[in-house]
Design a protein around this motif. Structure first.
Motif: not given
Length: 276
Positions: A10, A12-14, A17, A40, A203
């Motif tokens: 998973d 992150p939001e940046s 998601h 990433d 999320h």
């Protein structure tokens, strides 16, 4: 026969998601998605190394930047791996990669710098040892949206077709027939009765209004995505302005991540220019 193992990473939001998936055989591995940012890609490199398997292929199932932009990190770390994409996906990435990189210039030092060459996936599956990850979807209404199905483990990797507690990026599919085709593909997925379903974006820290009872079923990304698409159509059909439609969707899904995706989707569906 050695069963496959699925490790979901998973991001992150940046990185929107994004849920990248590392599929592990006994000796080799296939990675689905590369992530958006350089960090990433580095995280996914560490996951592959930790697995102890040899990375044989990286599959880019869609042209969304979170599926391919960080591929250079993985290419540098695993030069013998094949980088595969369905031909229409590969062609679109090659056509649009400069514009995509310009659009994401705000990533700064996290922005990948080069395009990794992708081999066209000519077959309808990716082979991993004695298993087949079948590429499905891509209906007439949505020719570039795919999901993966592995029948022995009854595992479905939904890619850009499945979302969970994240507002889907619907600005790229603004037409009602596209959403109808999407729902048809969701029905096709549900009919497979998967035992494991992984959405392309999820999320997992979404708060819930009450404790989940022990033994309750896990959230179903197929049902969640279908509910969202139908809610979008319902709100869009009301005789109100785009701001009111956006507000209604945010009220329906108050805990969903990426709320900034809603207004562009509504305006695109209404055929209106994006807000300045």
């Amino acid at each position: 026969m050695h069963p496959l193992e699925y490790r979901v990473v998973d991001l992150p939001e940046s990185s929107l998601h994004k849920a990248a998936v590392l599929v592990l055989g006994q000796h080799r591995a296939v990675l689905v998605g590369t992530g958006l940012r350089l960090s990433d890609g580095r995280r996914l490199v560490r996951e592959v190394e930790r697995s102890g398997r040899r990375l044989s292929a990286v599959l880019v199932p869609h042209h969304a930047p979170d599926c391919w932009l960080a591929a250079e990190v993985l290419r540098d770390a695993f030069p013998e791996a094949r980088f595969l994409a369905p031909r229409p996906v590969r062609d679109r990435i090659e056509r649009d990669h400069l514009a995509v990189r310009a659009a994401w210039a705000g990533l700064g030092d996290e922005l990948p710098s080069r395009l990794v060459a992708l081999e066209p996936l000519e077959e309808d599956a990716v082979e991993l040892e004695d298993h087949r990850l079948e590429l499905r979807g891509a209906s007439l209404g949505l020719p570039d949206l795919h999901y993966l199905w592995e029948h022995r483990s009854r595992t479905l990797l939904g890619g850009p077709l499945l979302w969970l507690h994240v507002h889907p990026w619907l600005a790229a599919t603004p037409l009602a027939p596209q959403r109808e085709a999407w729902i048809d593909l969701l029905d096709e997925m549900a009919a497979l009765e998967p035992l494991r379903t992984v959405p392309g974006h999820r999320h997992l820290t979404t708060p819930v209004p009450a404790p989940v009872p022990e033994g309750a079923p896990a959230p179903d990304p197929i049902a969640w995505t279908g509910d969202y698409l139908r809610a979008f159509t319902t709100e869009l059909g009301k005789p109100v302005g785009p701001d009111a439609v956006t507000a209604a969707l945010l009220r329906r899904y108050p805990s969903a991540a990426l709320p900034s995706a809603v207004a562009p989707a509504v305006r695109a569906a209404r055929g209106e220019p994006a807000a300045a």
